[in-house]
Design an enzyme around this catalytic site. Structure first.
Site, PDB file in Angstrom:
ATOM      1  CG  PHE A 109      -1.895   1.195   1.127  1.00  0.00           C
ATOM      2  CD1 PHE A 109      -3.030   1.127   0.320  1.00  0.00           C
ATOM      3  CD2 PHE A 109      -1.646   2.377   1.805  1.00  0.00           C
ATOM      4  CE1 PHE A 109      -3.895   2.207   0.193  1.00  0.00           C
ATOM      5  CE2 PHE A 109      -2.502   3.475   1.685  1.00  0.00           C
ATOM      6  CZ  PHE A 109      -3.628   3.375   0.893  1.00  0.00           C
ATOM      7  CG  ASP A 138       5.414   3.620   1.997  1.00  0.00           C
ATOM      8  OD1 ASP A 138       5.350   4.181   3.107  1.00  0.00           O
ATOM      9  OD2 ASP A 138       4.472   3.629   1.171  1.00  0.00           O
ATOM     10  CE  LYS A 141      -1.375   5.591   7.569  1.00  0.00           C
ATOM     11  NZ  LYS A 141      -0.962   5.094   6.272  1.00  0.00           N
TER      12      LYS A 141
END
Ligand SMILES: *Cc1c(COP(=O)(O)O)cnc(C)c1O
Length: 428
Positions: A149, A240, A269
């Site tokens: 993702f 990532d 995040k």
């Protein structure tokens, strides 16, 4: 002015009902039917005044939980001093945040944007420019993993190796190719078969632990060998770190768990503790961006950088990395005990630090959403990571007692569902 006068009355009036909300907001999310209004530490309260223990943390984002004094102070100070000026000028908070990130990682320089997807866009653009100008590849390919993702923009849904995020959004962005995760032979074969006079693999983009795709940790040997292959062939390794970065895994960066260093990595995040910020970091050897190559109006403004810097310093000062290690082990031990009591329902528990997943058996009549809904009824917020994995990503400040409460709630939730649905094991 005292702090108290700056905080609005905690009891909000005139909260829209879910159906009123849906009248005005695009229906792109499947929401759980609760309205959250207030938070403190690892607790949040809904519009009915019901209290929840928050093991979602805005999806691995609220590093310091809710209303942490360090964040409240940083927000208040920065908004009164200077909040936005654009990157036409030098921004001291941006420089300080970049310095902290560089001094606490393998990278040499940072670019700031507003989200994880944007950080990955920056990494993809940098890798493509590197391919064209340094590697002389006409058609550069970026390898990514199945079940990965990387975000919801067009380039990042293309990078994301999950067809469900791409369906109906063709044409996708060219130049991506997928390989199964943790499969060394597959990645070696892809690099070999994609190697033509005009088309070559220029970069490999991977999560050190696949978050959204089911909380699947990477293998050390796999990543070690990928690092070697990248060195041999001049391929860029991009990690990532959007979900696993910022101390969540017990290390500051997820890649530290794998004993390797990427050339480029992205974070978002947990970086701002809930304030929207993303960053792309890289080694100076691949920092080939020049003025005009990439930009973001909001990117790295004084407000978000001032707050993110407070989050970084608090992470250090309160030793939250160590708390993530210890509380994560406690959580997984408790979840394994549940798994052993429900061997016909739970397959396994896995994770690093405070990102953990409990995988349900594929053939059990039980989904992650059912467990999450029942846990909400028990007063604990959890989030699925795919149809069969329940994800636990609490704030890094979570206490020993709070972890025990969450474990107990999961046990209650699974017990209740199995009684209601008659999901008994064969030997019972
Ligand atoms: C959440 C996430 C993203 C996307 O971040 P946004 O801020 O939603 O754009 C990218 N990569 C990973 C690994 C993520 O978990």
């Amino acid at each position: 002015m005292s702090l108290q006068t700056l905080i609005p009355n905690p009891v909000q009036q005139n909260t829209l009902t879910p159906s009123e909300f849906d009248q005005y907001v695009v229906h792109s999310y499947a929401r759980f039917p609760i309205t959250l209004e207030r938070g403190q530490g690892c607790r949040v309260w809904d519009s009915e005044g019901k209290e929840y223990l928050d093991f979602v943390a805005g999806i691995a984002t609220c590093t310091l939980g809710h209303a942490h004094p360090a964040m409240v102070e940083a927000v208040n100070q920065q908004i009164q001093k200077l909040h936005h000026v654009s990157n036409l000028y030098y921004i001291p908070e941006q420089g300080e945040l970049a310095k902290w990130l560089v001094q606490n990682s393998c990278a040499d320089r940072a670019f700031f944007c507003n989200s994880g997807a944007e950080a990955n866009e920056a990494a993809i653009k940098l890798a493509r420019k590197y391919a064209h100008t340094v590697l002389n590849i006409e058609n550069p390919i970026i390898l990514t993993a199945q079940a990965s993702f990387h975000g919801r923009t067009l380039a990042t849904i293309t990078a994301t190796g999950q067809p469900k995020y791409q369906k109906n959004f063709n044409p996708l962005v060219p130049g991506f190719h997928y390989v199964p995760y943790n499969d060394l032979a597959a990645i070696e074969e892809a690099i070999a078969t994609l190697d033509t006079p005009t088309r070559q693999v220029a970069a490999i983009l991977l999560e050190g632990l696949q978050g959204e795709g089911g909380v699947r940790p990477g293998d050390r040997d796999y990543f070690k060998r990928i690092r070697e292959i990248c060195n041999e062939k001049g391929i860029l390794l991009i990690m990532d770190e959007v979900q696993v970065g910022m101390g969540r895994t017990g290390c500051i960066w997820g890649y530290e768990n794998l004993g390797i260093e990427p050339d480029i990595f992205t974070c978002a995040k947990g970086l701002g503790g809930g304030i929207p910020i993303g960053a792309m970091l890289c080694k100076s050897s691949c920092d080939i961006f020049e003025p005009g190559d990439h930009a973001s109006t909001f990117g790295g403004n004084p407000f978000v950088c001032g707050v993110a810097l407070a989050v970084c310093k608090t992470l250090e000062r309160e030793h939250l990395r160590l708390n993530a290690q210890e509380r994560g082990e406690q959580l997984r031990e408790g979840l394994w005990a549940i798994a052993e009591d429900f061997p016909h329902l739970v397959k396994e528990v896995r994770g690093w630090g405070l990102i953990s997943g409990m995988e349900l058996l594929a053939d059990a009549d039980l989904t992650s959403v059912e467990v999450v809904k029942e846990a909400i009824a028990e007063g604990v917020l959890l989030v699925p990571a795919g149809p069969k994995v329940v994800r636990f990503v609490p704030p890094l400040i979570v206490s020993e007692a709070e972890v025990d409460i969450a474990i107990q709630a999961v046990r209650q939730a699974i017990t209740k569902i199995s009684e209601e649905k008659g999901l008994h094991s064969a030997q019972m």
